[in-house]
Design an enzyme around this catalytic site. Structure first.
Site, PDB file in Angstrom:
ATOM      1  N   ASP A   1     -30.373  28.562   2.421  1.00 30.15           N
ATOM      2  CA  ASP A   1     -31.318  28.438   1.315  1.00 30.15           C
ATOM      3  C   ASP A   1     -32.599  29.155   1.732  1.00 30.15           C
ATOM      4  OD1 ASP A   1     -32.120  26.499  -1.253  1.00 30.15           O
ATOM      5  OD2 ASP A   1     -33.781  26.944   0.093  1.00 30.15           O
TER       6      ASP A   1
ATOM      7  N   ASN B   1     -23.300  17.418  -4.733  1.00 28.66           N
ATOM      8  CA  ASN B   1     -24.698  17.125  -4.416  1.00 28.66           C
ATOM      9  C   ASN B   1     -24.869  15.845  -3.582  1.00 28.66           C
ATOM     10  OD1 ASN B   1     -25.008  18.748  -7.277  1.00 28.66           O
ATOM     11  ND2 ASN B   1     -26.659  19.190  -5.822  1.00 28.66           N
TER      12      ASN B   1
ATOM     13  N   TYR C   1     -37.533  21.596 -12.748  1.00 27.74           N
ATOM     14  CA  TYR C   1     -37.625  22.580 -11.675  1.00 27.74           C
ATOM     15  C   TYR C   1     -39.066  23.051 -11.525  1.00 27.74           C
ATOM     16  CZ  TYR C   1     -32.637  23.125 -10.690  1.00 27.74           C
ATOM     17  OH  TYR C   1     -31.352  22.932 -10.271  1.00 27.74           O
TER      18      TYR C   1
ATOM     19  N   SER D   1     -29.264  19.456 -13.979  1.00 25.62           N
ATOM     20  CA  SER D   1     -28.826  18.078 -13.764  1.00 25.62           C
ATOM     21  C   SER D   1     -27.531  18.019 -12.967  1.00 25.62           C
ATOM     22  CB  SER D   1     -28.642  17.372 -15.113  1.00 25.62           C
ATOM     23  OG  SER D   1     -27.767  18.107 -15.950  1.00 25.62           O
ATOM     24  N   ASP D   2     -27.461  17.053 -12.044  1.00 23.74           N
ATOM     25  CA  ASP D   2     -26.250  16.863 -11.249  1.00 23.74           C
ATOM     26  C   ASP D   2     -26.080  15.387 -10.939  1.00 23.74           C
ATOM     27  OD1 ASP D   2     -27.722  16.221  -8.749  1.00 23.74           O
ATOM     28  OD2 ASP D   2     -28.233  18.339  -8.717  1.00 23.74           O
TER      29      ASP D   2
ATOM     30  N   ASP E   1     -19.352  21.016  -7.022  1.00 24.37           N
ATOM     31  CA  ASP E   1     -20.543  20.637  -6.259  1.00 24.37           C
ATOM     32  C   ASP E   1     -20.860  19.174  -6.519  1.00 24.37           C
ATOM     33  OD1 ASP E   1     -22.969  20.410  -4.982  1.00 24.37           O
ATOM     34  OD2 ASP E   1     -23.958  22.021  -6.081  1.00 24.37           O
TER      35      ASP E   1
ATOM     36  N   GLU F   1     -27.371  24.080   1.879  1.00 21.10           N
ATOM     37  CA  GLU F   1     -28.618  24.256   1.134  1.00 21.10           C
ATOM     38  C   GLU F   1     -29.687  23.259   1.571  1.00 21.10           C
ATOM     39  OE1 GLU F   1     -29.111  22.399  -2.993  1.00 21.10           O
ATOM     40  OE2 GLU F   1     -26.984  22.905  -2.980  1.00 21.10           O
TER      41      GLU F   1
ATOM     42  N   GLU G   1     -24.917  32.427  -5.390  1.00 16.47           N
ATOM     43  CA  GLU G   1     -25.138  31.633  -6.591  1.00 16.47           C
ATOM     44  C   GLU G   1     -26.180  32.283  -7.499  1.00 16.47           C
ATOM     45  OE1 GLU G   1     -25.827  26.952  -7.780  1.00 16.47           O
ATOM     46  OE2 GLU G   1     -26.449  27.642  -5.794  1.00 16.47           O
TER      47      GLU G   1
ATOM     48  N   HIS H   1     -27.167  29.481  -1.349  1.00 17.33           N
ATOM     49  CA  HIS H   1     -27.589  28.645  -2.463  1.00 17.33           C
ATOM     50  C   HIS H   1     -28.760  29.339  -3.156  1.00 17.33           C
ATOM     51  CE1 HIS H   1     -30.495  25.511  -3.951  1.00 17.33           C
ATOM     52  NE2 HIS H   1     -29.417  25.191  -4.649  1.00 17.33           N
ATOM     53  N   ALA H   2     -28.782  29.298  -4.474  1.00 15.30           N
ATOM     54  CA  ALA H   2     -29.881  29.911  -5.216  1.00 15.30           C
ATOM     55  C   ALA H   2     -30.133  29.080  -6.470  1.00 15.30           C
ATOM     56  CB  ALA H   2     -29.572  31.362  -5.550  1.00 15.30           C
TER      57      ALA H   2
ATOM     58  N   LYS I   1     -20.601  20.908 -11.718  1.00 10.41           N
ATOM     59  CA  LYS I   1     -21.149  19.746 -11.031  1.00 10.41           C
ATOM     60  C   LYS I   1     -20.214  18.554 -11.219  1.00 10.41           C
ATOM     61  CE  LYS I   1     -25.071  21.615  -9.695  1.00 10.41           C
ATOM     62  NZ  LYS I   1     -25.576  21.630  -8.304  1.00 10.41           N
TER      63      LYS I   1
END
Length: 367
Positions: A252, A176, A34, A25-26, A174, A229, A310, A279-280, A146
């Site tokens: 990414d 987002n 996911y 969650s962000d 981050d 990303e 990451e 980014h991972a 986040k």
């Protein structure tokens, strides 16, 4: 390389209910599940090998990617879809060969990583503290939190994390893509007291000049800009580099189309002297990107200065060849291929909507 003729192509919609625990969650995505459109290609070569690839999503749009991949089309570049990941051989036994003077670093110490698993925006304070304490116990020294939904809450959570990890450990933030340009500068000026190394995705990923403006404003505060990303081709990265719009470049493994596109960006970053910090996380992104970062270190950058990858600690158990983390570092994979093969049992259980996991969740929701 695919040997023989393709005789079978399967694409399945695989989703994991990560939203139940607030994982992932962000500020932009409050309840992601996911997921992945999982592709398997079989040939008539008779060697038992298959090509496996993924398109990572957040649980919305997977069916679109699935239908496109059946027609051979790439996924969209807009969120939440990602391009189909590189398709590599699965099931091989030959070890990965590392052939240069840096093999000792990789084989003994690995590639430095940072964790995002402690501070998802949907976590309660108790969960955040517990996850952070566990990470410290496991030797993590680099943490990402986040931010972007509420300034006062961000300050409270960042203070909590900074107090736990201490002043000597590295903290990243981050957003987002949540902010416009002036808002990003104002918000980060308030969060500067927590000494973040970077702010990731402070605004729209394709706003090159916006990132340049933010970068210029934050340099005096000692805060870098990290992004990439969501960038879908080398041209966007070229413009970000030319405009001095970032200090940390984030490829990414699924967003860019093919290994070659990723390698071209790695080479450009070398030319501009900008560290690549991929980014991972997600579904299989850690498994995929480990190959790219090790290539970068061995064949391109030859440096670990300001470089890290990451790591998110969930869903690896569903892959046949999961990443290996040792002392907060990625260890080189030893199996042949691109680490994309998922366990068939996991695919069946989490296939949407007919898999056992989703049938059970839907039944519980109806009751």
């Amino acid at each position: 390389m695919v040997r023989g003729r393709i005789i079978r192509l399967s694409v399945r919609d695989v989703r994991f209910p990560t939203s139940l625990g607030g994982h992932g969650s962000d500020a932009m995505h409050t309840d992601p599940d996911y997921s992945a459109a999982y592709v398997v290609i079989e040939t008539d070569a008779g060697d038992g090998l298959a090509g496996c690839g993924i398109t990572f999503t957040l649980g919305k749009g997977t069916e679109v990617d699935r239908s496109q991949e059946r027609r051979g089309a790439p996924g969209h570049s807009g969120r939440p879809q990602r391009r189909v990941g590189p398709v590599g051989q699965a099931g091989g036994k030959a070890p990965m060969e590392v052939a240069c003077g840096h093999e000792e670093q990789m084989l003994t110490h690995g590639y430095p990583a940072y964790t995002t698993s402690c501070a998802w925006l949907g976590y309660s304070d108790d969960t955040l503290k517990q996850r952070c304490a566990e990470a410290l116990k496991d030797g993590w020294t680099r943490f990402k939190v986040k931010v972007g939904a509420d300034l006062q809450d961000d300050m409270r959570r960042c203070r909590l994390i900074r107090d736990m990890i201490g002043p000597e450990k590295t903290l990243m933030m981050d957003a987002n893509q949540r902010w416009d340009v002036p808002e990003a500068v104002e918000w980060m000026s308030k969060l500067a007291e927590f000494k973040p190394l970077w702010i990731e995705e402070p605004t729209s990923p394709d706003d090159i000049l916006g990132h340049a403006t933010i970068s210029k404003a934050l340099v005096p505060l000692g805060i870098g800009v990290a992004t990439g990303e969501q960038c879908h081709n080398r041209v966007i990265f070229k413009q970000l580099l030319q405009a001095n719009a970032l200090q940390f470049l984030q490829i990414d493994s699924c967003r860019l189309g093919s290994v070659n596109e990723n390698l071209s960006v790695i080479l450009m970053a070398k030319k501009f002297g900008i560290p690549v910090c991929p980014h991972a996380g997600g579904v299989g992104l850690c498994e995929l990107v480990q190959h790219l970062i090790i290539f970068d270190y061995i064949a391109v950058s030859a440096s670990l200065k300001n470089r890290m990858c990451e790591y998110v600690d969930h869903l690896h158990e569903h892959f046949k060849y999961p990443v290996t983390i040792k002392q907060a570092s990625y260890m080189p994979p030893k199996a042949a291929g691109y680490s994309t093969e998922m366990k068939e049992e996991s695919v069946k259980k989490h296939q949407y909507p007919e898999g056992e996991v989703w049938k059970r969740l839907h039944a519980a929701h109806e009751n």
